[in-house]
Design an enzyme around this catalytic site. Structure first.
Site, PDB file in Angstrom:
ATOM      1  N   ARG A  70       4.023  92.754  24.892  1.00  0.00           N
ATOM      2  CA  ARG A  70       4.037  92.681  26.358  1.00  0.00           C
ATOM      3  C   ARG A  70       3.164  91.539  26.867  1.00  0.00           C
ATOM      4  O   ARG A  70       3.482  90.903  27.878  1.00  0.00           O
ATOM      5  CB  ARG A  70       3.571  94.013  26.946  1.00  0.00           C
ATOM      6  CG  ARG A  70       4.608  95.120  26.828  1.00  0.00           C
ATOM      7  CD  ARG A  70       4.099  96.445  27.328  1.00  0.00           C
ATOM      8  NE  ARG A  70       5.151  97.453  27.329  1.00  0.00           N
ATOM      9  CZ  ARG A  70       4.949  98.737  27.505  1.00  0.00           C
ATOM     10  NH1 ARG A  70       3.714  99.196  27.719  1.00  0.00           N
ATOM     11  NH2 ARG A  70       5.951  99.589  27.494  1.00  0.00           N
ATOM     12  N   LYS A 227      17.081 113.318  21.815  1.00  0.00           N
ATOM     13  CA  LYS A 227      17.622 114.358  22.680  1.00  0.00           C
ATOM     14  C   LYS A 227      18.679 113.849  23.653  1.00  0.00           C
ATOM     15  O   LYS A 227      18.511 112.817  24.286  1.00  0.00           O
ATOM     16  CB  LYS A 227      16.493 115.017  23.483  1.00  0.00           C
ATOM     17  CG  LYS A 227      15.476 115.768  22.629  1.00  0.00           C
ATOM     18  CD  LYS A 227      14.432 116.440  23.500  1.00  0.00           C
ATOM     19  CE  LYS A 227      13.440 117.231  22.669  1.00  0.00           C
ATOM     20  NZ  LYS A 227      12.429 117.913  23.513  1.00  0.00           N
ATOM     21  N   GLY A 403      11.168 102.576  30.359  1.00  0.00           N
ATOM     22  CA  GLY A 403      11.746 103.509  31.314  1.00  0.00           C
ATOM     23  C   GLY A 403      12.549 102.820  32.404  1.00  0.00           C
ATOM     24  O   GLY A 403      13.590 103.329  32.837  1.00  0.00           O
TER      25      GLY A 403
END
Length: 426
Positions: A70, A227, A403
């Site tokens: 980053r 998931k 995200g």
């Protein structure tokens, strides 16, 4: 073929209902992703006080930065602003400290040291800065972890105004936090004298816009992870946009179980079997290929030392765990990637951290690297896999968004982007 066989056995009424929903979604135009916002490249930064919000949330162990990815992504923006003669203030966060309390463990001190080395000039770390910062043109200062400021997470207008008072130009360059409405990522944009998108943020939005608005076809997406529940919205949104959708990891296990196969002790979500069946039905109705593995790699335990065994789906035992896709499936997926015009990659298709169960992810990674398609990859595990197999530099665009990357693909509005667009209309 397996999905077609399953769906053929389902009730005609259920299939018709899904078909209507799907066709309703694709009949109307897709979400308008054309974005209009001021860019840092269009601003005169010379002798201006410039506050740049970056995503410098890096892992630090014993005072040492263990991944500079980053930082390296943000560095060109800081160099451009400095070289343009701006007085540069860098605003960033790390971790989740308690607001109003200084925590040395969450300090950006190691980041300041890294920036000093890379910029070849001192980059002081300022702890008390909300009442003003002294910085000269051509200099760079780093402001201490903004999440230690009271009101940051709540997007407090008063704190946003204090950020804005520090600068003449605010640059939002932290795509990784663009999905959070906080004082340093959203509120300040609304009240700064001038607010613009930095090169890194703009590049992220340009790349994602290219993928979702006018992609070269076929458009193929790979969605892995543990998931279905965490990526259910993403899967449903992608079905109306992509031509092919490959699922991997625990997500694929849930789909395999939904088709009636034994998954043994594998990670999957039994309460989402109906949701998986609905997605399979929607995929067929929309004409979106959603291939399910024909062979997998199983083991008796979740362990790097466990013995891998390749099996057809019909042969999986109740005591076994699916930890990777099999060679036949990997070869099929690689062919699909080679024929694609655009590839979006989010998530590995196996437990790639264990070498014995990383072959499937490696085959796909190499296929993406060698494909003629425009490729974009995002997500922490995805980037780790790209680094492990040495193909990161051969992907057309690597997103640092995490995200925000997922939420953008899901079709959600990112607060920071919406604020920048609103300011551009002022």
């Amino acid at each position: 073929m397996r999905a077609v066989e399953l769906l053929g056995a389902r009730s005609g009424q259920a299939f018709i209902e899904v078909w209507i929903i799907c066709c309703h979604q694709v009949t109307f135009p897709h979400q308008d992703l054309s974005m209009s916002f001021l860019r840092m490249s269009n601003c005169d930064l010379h002798n201006r006080r410039v506050l740049i919000r970056e995503d410098l949330n890096v892992p630090i162990e014993n005072g040492r930065i263990t991944s500079t990815q980053r930082l390296a992504a943000a560095l060109p923006t800081l160099q451009k602003a400095r070289d343009a003669g701006a007085a540069v203030m860098v605003l960033a966060h790390r971790g989740r400290p308690r607001e109003g309390v200084f925590a040395a463990s969450e300090s950006l001190a190691p980041v300041a040291a890294w920036l000093s080395r890379e910029l070849a000039q001192p980059v002081p770390l300022l702890r008390d800065y909300l009442d003003g910062v002294t910085v000269q043109p051509g200099a760079v200062v780093l402001l201490e972890n903004c999440r230690m400021n009271i009101g940051e997470k709540a997007d407090d207008p008063a704190l946003a105004r204090r950020y804005a008072a520090l600068c003449e130009i605010f640059v939002m360059d932290a795509f990784g936090t663009a999905h959070r409405a906080q004082a340093s990522t959203h509120g300040v944009i609304q009240v700064a004298p001038t607010a613009c998108a930095g090169p890194l943020l703009a590049a992220e939005l340009d790349a994602l816009g290219r993928v979702l608005q006018a992609p070269a076809r076929p458009l193929l997406a790979i969605v892995g992870g543990s998931k279905v529940s965490t990526k259910l919205t993403l899967l449903r949104n992608l079905l109306t946009k992509v031509d092919q959708l490959i699922v991997g990891g625990g997500i694929a296990n849930t789909f395999i179980a939904a088709m009636g196969y034994e998954v043994g002790a594998s990670l999957y979500e039994p309460d989402l079997l109906d949701a998986a069946r609905q997605i399979l039905a929607q995929a067929q109705a929309c004409g979106t290929a959603l291939p399910i593995p024909s062979d997998v790699v199983v083991a008796p335990a979740f362990s790097a030392e466990a013995t891998p065994t390749v099996k057809r789906l019909e042969a999986i035992k109740s005591t076994e765990m699916i930890l990777d896709i099999g060679p036949q499936t990997a070869a099929d997926y690689a062919k699909r990637i080679a024929a694609a015009g655009t590839v979006v990659w989010n998530g590995p298709v196996g437990v790639f951290e264990f070498d014995a169960f990383g072959k499937g992810t490696e085959v796909l990674a190499q296929a993406i690297a060698g494909a003629k398609a425009f490729s974009i990859a995002g997500g922490g595990d995805t980037l780790a896999a790209a680094d492990k197999y040495g193909i990161a530099e051969r992907i057309d665009y690597v997103s640092t968004g995490g995200g925000a990357f997922l939420e953008f693909l899901e079709g959600k509005t990112l607060p920071a982007v919406a604020a920048l667009e609103s300011r551009a209309k002022d």
